[in-house]
Design an enzyme around this catalytic site. Structure first.
Site, PDB file in Angstrom:
ATOM      1  N   HIS A   1     -28.240  33.692  30.674  1.00 45.05           N
ATOM      2  CA  HIS A   1     -27.717  34.358  29.480  1.00 45.05           C
ATOM      3  C   HIS A   1     -26.256  33.985  29.297  1.00 45.05           C
ATOM      4  O   HIS A   1     -25.527  33.839  30.276  1.00 45.05           O
ATOM      5  CB  HIS A   1     -27.843  35.887  29.612  1.00 45.05           C
TER       6      HIS A   1
ATOM      7  N   ASP B   1     -36.220  38.647  27.986  1.00 45.86           N
ATOM      8  CA  ASP B   1     -37.486  38.017  27.593  1.00 45.86           C
ATOM      9  C   ASP B   1     -38.393  37.711  28.775  1.00 45.86           C
ATOM     10  O   ASP B   1     -39.547  37.329  28.579  1.00 45.86           O
ATOM     11  CB  ASP B   1     -37.201  36.708  26.835  1.00 45.86           C
TER      12      ASP B   1
HETATM   13  N1  CMC Z   1     -33.102  27.009  33.583  1.00 45.05           N
HETATM   14  C1  CMC Z   1     -32.415  26.062  34.252  1.00 45.05           C
HETATM   15  N2  CMC Z   1     -31.088  25.863  34.154  1.00 45.05           N
HETATM   16  C2  CMC Z   1     -30.417  26.698  33.345  1.00 45.05           C
HETATM   17  C3  CMC Z   1     -31.059  27.719  32.619  1.00 45.05           C
HETATM   18  C4  CMC Z   1     -32.452  27.850  32.757  1.00 45.05           C
HETATM   19  N3  CMC Z   1     -33.111  28.830  32.074  1.00 45.05           N
HETATM   20  N4  CMC Z   1     -30.151  28.380  31.870  1.00 45.05           N
HETATM   21  C5  CMC Z   1     -28.973  27.797  32.129  1.00 45.05           C
HETATM   22  N5  CMC Z   1     -29.122  26.781  33.018  1.00 45.05           N
HETATM   23  C6  CMC Z   1     -28.051  25.934  33.591  1.00 45.05           C
HETATM   24  C7  CMC Z   1     -27.572  24.905  32.589  1.00 45.05           C
HETATM   25  O1  CMC Z   1     -28.302  23.713  32.696  1.00 45.05           O
HETATM   26  C8  CMC Z   1     -26.138  24.761  32.991  1.00 45.05           C
HETATM   27  O2  CMC Z   1     -26.075  23.982  34.160  1.00 45.05           O
HETATM   28  P1  CMC Z   1     -24.813  22.996  34.437  1.00 45.05           P
HETATM   29  O3  CMC Z   1     -23.625  23.898  34.559  1.00 45.05           O
HETATM   30  O4  CMC Z   1     -25.174  22.275  35.678  1.00 45.05           O
HETATM   31  O5  CMC Z   1     -24.727  22.091  33.227  1.00 45.05           O
HETATM   32  C9  CMC Z   1     -25.720  26.177  33.398  1.00 45.05           C
HETATM   33  O6  CMC Z   1     -26.939  26.805  33.835  1.00 45.05           O
HETATM   34  C10 CMC Z   1     -25.114  26.996  32.262  1.00 45.05           C
HETATM   35  O7  CMC Z   1     -26.044  27.060  31.194  1.00 45.05           O
HETATM   36  P2  CMC Z   1     -25.706  26.853  29.685  1.00 45.05           P
HETATM   37  O8  CMC Z   1     -26.866  26.216  28.998  1.00 45.05           O
HETATM   38  O9  CMC Z   1     -24.368  26.200  29.536  1.00 45.05           O
HETATM   39  O10 CMC Z   1     -25.572  28.364  29.228  1.00 45.05           O
HETATM   40  P3  CMC Z   1     -25.570  28.905  27.744  1.00 45.05           P
HETATM   41  O11 CMC Z   1     -24.789  30.148  27.767  1.00 45.05           O
HETATM   42  O12 CMC Z   1     -25.146  27.845  26.793  1.00 45.05           O
HETATM   43  O13 CMC Z   1     -27.127  29.208  27.442  1.00 45.05           O
HETATM   44  C11 CMC Z   1     -29.220  30.316  27.448  1.00 45.05           C
HETATM   45  C12 CMC Z   1     -27.705  30.473  27.619  1.00 45.05           C
HETATM   46  C13 CMC Z   1     -29.851  31.701  27.422  1.00 45.05           C
HETATM   47  C14 CMC Z   1     -29.520  29.647  26.097  1.00 45.05           C
HETATM   48  C15 CMC Z   1     -29.804  29.474  28.625  1.00 45.05           C
HETATM   49  O14 CMC Z   1     -29.589  30.157  29.828  1.00 45.05           O
HETATM   50  C16 CMC Z   1     -31.283  29.167  28.441  1.00 45.05           C
HETATM   51  O15 CMC Z   1     -31.640  28.190  27.781  1.00 45.05           O
HETATM   52  N6  CMC Z   1     -32.202  30.042  28.992  1.00 45.05           N
HETATM   53  C17 CMC Z   1     -33.612  29.858  28.778  1.00 45.05           C
HETATM   54  C18 CMC Z   1     -34.001  30.419  27.421  1.00 45.05           C
HETATM   55  C19 CMC Z   1     -33.965  31.931  27.402  1.00 45.05           C
HETATM   56  O16 CMC Z   1     -34.485  32.594  28.275  1.00 45.05           O
HETATM   57  N7  CMC Z   1     -33.391  32.507  26.312  1.00 45.05           N
HETATM   58  C20 CMC Z   1     -33.341  33.936  26.096  1.00 45.05           C
HETATM   59  C21 CMC Z   1     -31.947  34.473  26.150  1.00 45.05           C
HETATM   60  S1  CMC Z   1     -31.883  36.276  26.258  1.00 45.05           S
HETATM   61  C22 CMC Z   1     -32.579  36.900  24.807  1.00 45.05           C
HETATM   62  C23 CMC Z   1     -31.980  36.422  23.538  1.00 45.05           C
HETATM   63  O17 CMC Z   1     -30.788  36.139  23.442  1.00 45.05           O
HETATM   64  O18 CMC Z   1     -32.721  36.304  22.573  1.00 45.05           O
END
Ligand code: CMC
Length: 431
Positions: free
Chosen positions: A308, A366
């Site tokens: 998140h 989720d």
């Molecule tokens: N699986 C594997 N690696 C992950 C995941 C994941 N679910 N989420 C983040 N990472 C890694 C990402 O690759 C990055 O690694 P590095 O620093 O080595 O590049 C690090 O963790 C930071 O992630 P980010 O993508 O920069 O974080 P963000 O704040 O931009 O994205 C997120 C947040 C929720 C979009 C992401 O964690 C994700 O795609 N999660 C899976 C989808 C999900 O469950 N979404 C629901 C969010 S909660 C409900 C809502 O908001 O609707």
């Protein structure tokens, strides 16, 4: 409120600007950079808004380090335990918990707005049976802007109030009709002697040929899930609604932009993606292989329902939902639910893994919600519409708060241009 200031010095000109510090009642203060373009001729650069506050808001507070979520100052766990979805909706919209008389009036008003214009119901026939319910939801809610011209003067507080109430009342009817359309069953009209969640379950599952009794445990579970999804401050869909709304567009059209943004798998679409992912993993023995895939930067696979932008400790909503899963599964004699077992094991193994520990990746809202939806018989492609029903409250509240803000201006980010510099047009025969 601004009292302290940062000083920014331009490295070339030496010109300085005083950047006031904006502090709210809780949480991280922000630097007010609004003056720097005028003063220094520069912009700030923050793609994906990781360090940018787009507005002041008094609706929802999140402390991501400590896993805190509060609506209007009330912790979400207290609301989930003691309140009801429509009471929480009132709280989010109006800022205070209602008196019994205020709640009665609000519930009655929502109940009286649940039906759809018959012309609008015909719009569903324009969709193929296999259209995703979120596609129908986006289209039909956008189409509300073609109706109800009487209450869309955004400068009129009464019009704004009727819009918010009407939107909250009609979204379950629209979502249920989208589902009925996708399975070829007749749409069920709302029944105003039922509460909000019971009415929705009936519209979703009843058929004209049979009696349908709403299971109170299912209605209660839905009510709790709706409370937990009702608002989440400036998330992607709410920011989308605010940006669209800042143009002065029709409010129903603004809500449909939020629904479109919510659908993405990085946002509300994750609940559907989690169930699909658990199905794909299939068995606990496959968890290590999928964890390796999630860690592999060359593999687009991510652990859905994990991570998140704001929560870096745990998502309090996920904790409550995980606890609720046990109760609901027990009620339906599904204690040995394979998907729940798999989800628990996946969480356990992931949280022991350095990759997830270092990046502070925890289950989010989720991750477990779909297990409950599935136990209630709700099909996977309806999971994100469920999120949309609940989040309509937050979208309506944020839209209303923004319209009431005397400082509201059209939202308009800037860019750092990286394209071609100026060049002369070349006629086709010379290229
Ligand atoms: N699986 C594997 N690696 C992950 C995941 C994941 N679910 N989420 C983040 N990472 C890694 C990402 O690759 C990055 O690694 P590095 O620093 O080595 O590049 C690090 O963790 C930071 O992630 P980010 O993508 O920069 O974080 P963000 O704040 O931009 O994205 C997120 C947040 C929720 C979009 C992401 O964690 C994700 O795609 N999660 C899976 C989808 C999900 O469950 N979404 C629901 C969010 S909660 C409900 C809502 O908001 O609707």
């Amino acid at each position: 409120m601004a009292n302290k200031a940062f000083t920014l010095t331009h490295p070339d000109t030496g010109q300085t600007s005083e950047l006031p510090l904006v502090t709210g009642t809780l949480g991280t203060p922000a630097i007010d950079v609004r003056g720097i373009n005028k003063d220094q001729g520069i912009f700030t650069f923050d793609p994906a808004f990781t360090s940018t506050c787009s507005c002041e808001s008094a609706i929802t507070y999140i402390d991501g380090e400590n896993g805190v979520l509060m609506y209007r100052g009330y912790p979400v766990d207290q609301l989930a335990e003691k309140s009801s979805f429509l009471e929480v909706a009132y709280l989010i919209l109006y800022g205070e918990l209602p008196t019994p008389a205020q709640l009665d009036e609000f519930v009655e008003a929502i109940t009286q707005h649940t039906m759809l214009n018959e012309s609008l119901i015909k719009f569903f026939d324009g969709f193929h049976y296999d259209a995703h319910p979120m596609a129908m939801l986006t289209g039909i809610v956008g189409s509300l802007s073609a109706f109800y011209h009487d209450t869309t003067d955004i400068n009129n507080p009464q019009h704004r109030e009727i819009f918010a109430r009407r939107m909250i009342a009609k979204i379950p009817t629209i979502a249920a009709a989208a589902y009925k359309h996708s399975i070829g069953q007749p749409k069920i009209y709302p029944s105003n002697d039922l509460d909000y969640c019971s009415n929705f379950l009936r519209m979703l599952f009843a058929v004209p040929a049979e009696r349908y009794e709403v299971d109170p445990v299912a209605a209660k579970a839905l009510d709790v899930l709706f409370i937990l999804h009702a608002d989440h401050e400036q998330n992607a869909s709410t920011s989308t609604v605010r940006l669209a709304g800042s143009t002065g567009c029709n409010p129903y059209a603004a809500i449909s932009t939020g629904i479109a943004a919510l659908w993405g798998p990085a946002h509300g679409g994750a609940n559907e993606a989690v169930l699909n992912m658990l199905g794909e993993i299939g068995d606990v023995s496959n968890v290590p292989r999928f964890l390796e895939k999630a860690k592999d930067k060359n593999d687009p696979f991510r652990l859905m329902g994990f991570g998140h932008r704001v929560y870096k400790n745990f998502d309090p909503r996920a904790t409550i939902i995980r606890g609720y899963c046990h109760q609901v599964l027990e009620h339906y004699n599904m204690q040995n639910n394979q998907l729940f077992e798999l989800a628990l094991e996946l969480e356990r193994i992931a949280l022991e893994d350095d990759y997830f520990k270092e990046r502070k990746l925890y289950p989010n809202v989720d991750f477990y919600s779909g297990i409950i939806y599935q136990a209630l018989g709700i099909p996977v492609n309806m999971f994100t519409p469920m999120f949309a029903i609940a989040r309509t409250v937050g979208w309506a509240a944020h839209w209303t708060e923004m319209q009431q803000d005397p400082g509201m201006r059209i939202g308009r980010p800037r860019q750092v241009y990286t394209g071609q510099t100026q060049r002369e047009y070349v006629p086709a025969d010379q290229r």
